[in-house]
Design an enzyme around this catalytic site. Structure first.
Site, PDB file in Angstrom:
ATOM      1  N   ARG A  52       0.812  -1.213   0.000  1.00  0.00           N
ATOM      2  CA  ARG A  52       0.000   0.000   0.000  1.00  0.00           C
ATOM      3  C   ARG A  52       0.849   1.267   0.000  1.00  0.00           C
ATOM      4  O   ARG A  52       0.434   2.319  -0.469  1.00  0.00           O
ATOM      5  CB  ARG A  52      -0.912  -0.011   1.237  1.00  0.00           C
ATOM      6  CG  ARG A  52      -2.015   1.037   1.203  1.00  0.00           C
ATOM      7  CD  ARG A  52      -2.922   0.933   2.412  1.00  0.00           C
ATOM      8  NE  ARG A  52      -2.202   1.156   3.642  1.00  0.00           N
ATOM      9  CZ  ARG A  52      -2.283   0.403   4.734  1.00  0.00           C
ATOM     10  NH1 ARG A  52      -3.066  -0.647   4.766  1.00  0.00           N
ATOM     11  NH2 ARG A  52      -1.565   0.678   5.803  1.00  0.00           N
ATOM     12  N   TYR A 105     -13.936  22.401  -9.490  1.00  0.00           N
ATOM     13  CA  TYR A 105     -14.455  21.116  -9.984  1.00  0.00           C
ATOM     14  C   TYR A 105     -15.621  20.654  -9.090  1.00  0.00           C
ATOM     15  O   TYR A 105     -15.479  20.607  -7.860  1.00  0.00           O
ATOM     16  CB  TYR A 105     -13.296  20.118  -9.962  1.00  0.00           C
ATOM     17  CG  TYR A 105     -13.611  18.706 -10.363  1.00  0.00           C
ATOM     18  CD1 TYR A 105     -14.032  18.389 -11.649  1.00  0.00           C
ATOM     19  CD2 TYR A 105     -13.448  17.660  -9.453  1.00  0.00           C
ATOM     20  CE1 TYR A 105     -14.294  17.084 -12.015  1.00  0.00           C
ATOM     21  CE2 TYR A 105     -13.698  16.339  -9.811  1.00  0.00           C
ATOM     22  CZ  TYR A 105     -14.123  16.057 -11.092  1.00  0.00           C
ATOM     23  OH  TYR A 105     -14.373  14.764 -11.447  1.00  0.00           O
ATOM     24  N   ASP A 177      -5.684  22.819  -7.856  1.00  0.00           N
ATOM     25  CA  ASP A 177      -5.936  21.723  -8.787  1.00  0.00           C
ATOM     26  C   ASP A 177      -5.319  22.156 -10.120  1.00  0.00           C
ATOM     27  O   ASP A 177      -5.815  23.057 -10.786  1.00  0.00           O
ATOM     28  CB  ASP A 177      -7.449  21.477  -8.909  1.00  0.00           C
ATOM     29  CG  ASP A 177      -7.782  20.269  -9.779  1.00  0.00           C
ATOM     30  OD1 ASP A 177      -7.020  20.003 -10.738  1.00  0.00           O
ATOM     31  OD2 ASP A 177      -8.801  19.604  -9.529  1.00  0.00           O
ATOM     32  N   LYS A 202      -6.456  12.432 -16.706  1.00  0.00           N
ATOM     33  CA  LYS A 202      -6.591  13.265 -17.895  1.00  0.00           C
ATOM     34  C   LYS A 202      -5.303  13.181 -18.744  1.00  0.00           C
ATOM     35  O   LYS A 202      -5.100  12.209 -19.420  1.00  0.00           O
ATOM     36  CB  LYS A 202      -6.933  14.702 -17.488  1.00  0.00           C
ATOM     37  CG  LYS A 202      -8.075  14.784 -16.438  1.00  0.00           C
ATOM     38  CD  LYS A 202      -9.430  14.445 -17.025  1.00  0.00           C
ATOM     39  CE  LYS A 202     -10.547  14.200 -16.004  1.00  0.00           C
ATOM     40  NZ  LYS A 202     -10.794  15.216 -15.002  1.00  0.00           N
TER      41      LYS A 202
HETATM   42  C1  LIG Z   1     -11.490  14.978 -13.704  1.00  0.00           C
HETATM   43  C2  LIG Z   1     -11.062  15.973 -12.704  1.00  0.00           C
HETATM   44  C3  LIG Z   1     -10.842  15.603 -11.374  1.00  0.00           C
HETATM   45  C4  LIG Z   1     -11.139  14.233 -10.842  1.00  0.00           C
HETATM   46  O1  LIG Z   1     -10.392  13.230 -11.464  1.00  0.00           O
HETATM   47  P1  LIG Z   1     -10.893  11.717 -11.495  1.00  0.00           P
HETATM   48  O2  LIG Z   1      -9.684  10.952 -11.858  1.00  0.00           O
HETATM   49  O3  LIG Z   1     -12.001  11.658 -12.500  1.00  0.00           O
HETATM   50  O4  LIG Z   1     -11.393  11.386 -10.113  1.00  0.00           O
HETATM   51  C5  LIG Z   1     -10.364  16.573 -10.518  1.00  0.00           C
HETATM   52  N1  LIG Z   1     -10.134  17.839 -10.931  1.00  0.00           N
HETATM   53  C6  LIG Z   1     -10.360  18.222 -12.190  1.00  0.00           C
HETATM   54  C7  LIG Z   1     -10.096  19.633 -12.593  1.00  0.00           C
HETATM   55  C8  LIG Z   1     -10.834  17.311 -13.121  1.00  0.00           C
HETATM   56  O5  LIG Z   1     -11.074  17.709 -14.376  1.00  0.00           O
END
Ligand SMILES: *Cc1c(COP(=O)(O)O)cnc(C)c1O
Length: 386
Positions: A52, A105, A177, A202
């Site tokens: 982990r 988000y 973020d 992403k």
């Molecule tokens: C998609 C996204 C997230 C969350 O990511 P996941 O892998 O889908 O949980 C967080 N912040 C932003 C800006 C995003 O576009």
């Protein structure tokens, strides 16, 4: 060394793995210690050893992202949302106060409004353009300033250095973020950020085939992030970590193409009679352009388009017939996507008043002429259905 070199070499140790270029997928729960002395002698951050807490597969991604972003350390989580929650919980306890940008988000807002609220932590949402004025919202119990630039769906820029300078002297941690810009196009630690969060799902993964999250931190903040990660226990699976590292190696070349295509599409959309405005800070007409130009090193492939007033049926006729754009959540893969979005219900600190329906487009790696031609036929269908 420059980013193109770091992204290719960082975190890799072929000499430790039979000369194999990529760190293999280590599958592990138990990790054995040869002697009692080894068992009892913790050797640092990555001890005591346990599946982990990471394996060389995970450490490769951690080290590569930390080096690229200029961070002290990284933890890898099973999704971007897990990275958001791990980062927030690192700095908060009952009685604390959070400042969160209004264009955040959606699921991060939900976490603040549900889970954090239940823990007795209050959140104030604020105008993304507030700048140094955010200082007036800081209370004695404010522990975190949470940013996302540009914001989800509406692409509002924020003056990160001004806000950071306004709150950090009061002991507030600055979290961002940084998913849209990636560690390549925004260097958070050069602009007063303490902790950076990525939905690796992403652009880092880049191929729409794995979920991953990453939290990086500066030296003063990393122990708290690591402790939150260790306490919560949300670790990513080895195959997904491997895919994320593999994706990362080509992210710089992919992003150059995403950027070039998105810019051409955005400029073309600006000339269309059906379009009211394009939400993309790389465009000189965007209200966030000056800040983007000052602080960012590039723009990725995700942007918004506000249409002139038109019925939902007409928008559906446009989107349903598109051949090259998929419709679905997420973005950052090699393929183009399009979605109708509506940020109006989310905002609480500021009104979001688009002239007409809003679309979110992810410019993929297809030929830009083909992508534009597909949208052009879409506008034909939109007109016909109006
Ligand atoms: C998609 C996204 C997230 C969350 O990511 P996941 O892998 O889908 O949980 C967080 N912040 C932003 C800006 C995003 O576009």
């Amino acid at each position: 060394m420059k980013d193109d070199t770091i992204i290719t070499h960082s975190g890799r140790h072929p000499e430790r793995h039979f000369g194999v270029v990529n760190t293999p997928v280590f599958r592990a729960s138990t990790i054995l210690n040869p002697t009692v002395a080894d068992l009892k002698a913790p050797k640092g951050l990555r001890d005591p050893r346990y599946g982990r807490r990471g394996t060389p597969t995970v450490f490769t991604l951690e080290d590569a992202v930390a080096e690229l972003e200029g961070a002290h350390g990284t933890v890898v989580t099973p999704s971007g949302l897990a990275a958001v929650t791990t980062a927030l919980l690192a700095f908060l306890q009952t009685g604390d106060h959070v400042l969160m940008v209004d264009c955040v988000y959606g699921p991060a807002r939900r976490f603040a409004n549900t889970f954090l609220k239940r823990m007795g932590i209050e959140t104030t949402f604020f105008d993304p353009t507030i700048g140094a004025g955010v200082a007036e919202l800081v209370r004695d119990n404010t522990k975190v300033l949470y940013l996302e630039a540009p914001g989800s769906q509406t692409f509002d820029m924020q003056d990160v250095p001004a806000m950071s300078a306004a709150v950090r002297p009061r002991g507030v941690k600055v979290l961002i973020d940084n998913t849209w810009a990636t560690p390549l196009f925004f260097k958070p630690y050069e602009h007063g950020v303490d902790v950076s969060i990525h939905a690796g799902t992403k652009y880092i993964v880049g191929h729409s085939d794995a979920m991953i999250g990453v939290v990086t931190a500066n030296e003063e903040s990393f122990d708290a992030v690591r402790d939150s990660f260790d306490t919560l226990g949300a670790c990513a699976g080895p195959d997904d970590v491997y895919l994320a590292t593999r994706g990362l190696r080509t992210m710089a070349v992919r992003l150059r193409q995403h950027q070039a295509t998105a810019l051409k599409m955005a400029q073309w959309l600006q000339t269309r009679p059906e379009v009211s405005r394009v939400l993309y800070p790389a465009l000189p007409e965007d209200p966030g352009h000056a800040i983007w130009k000052r602080d960012f090193l590039g723009a990725s492939g995700l942007f918004g388009v506000v249409l002139k007033p038109v019925s939902d049926t007409a928008v559906a006729a446009m989107l349903d017939g598109l051949e090259l754009y998929g419709m679905g959540a997420s973005w950052g893969g090699y393929e183009s996507l399009i979605l109708p979005t509506d940020a109006r219900p989310y905002r609480t600190a500021t009104a979001w008043a688009p002239e007409g329906p809003t679309l979110r487009i992810h410019a993929g790696l297809e030929d830009v002429g083909d992508l534009i031609a597909d949208l052009e036929s879409g506008f034909g269908r939109l007109k016909q259905a109006t």
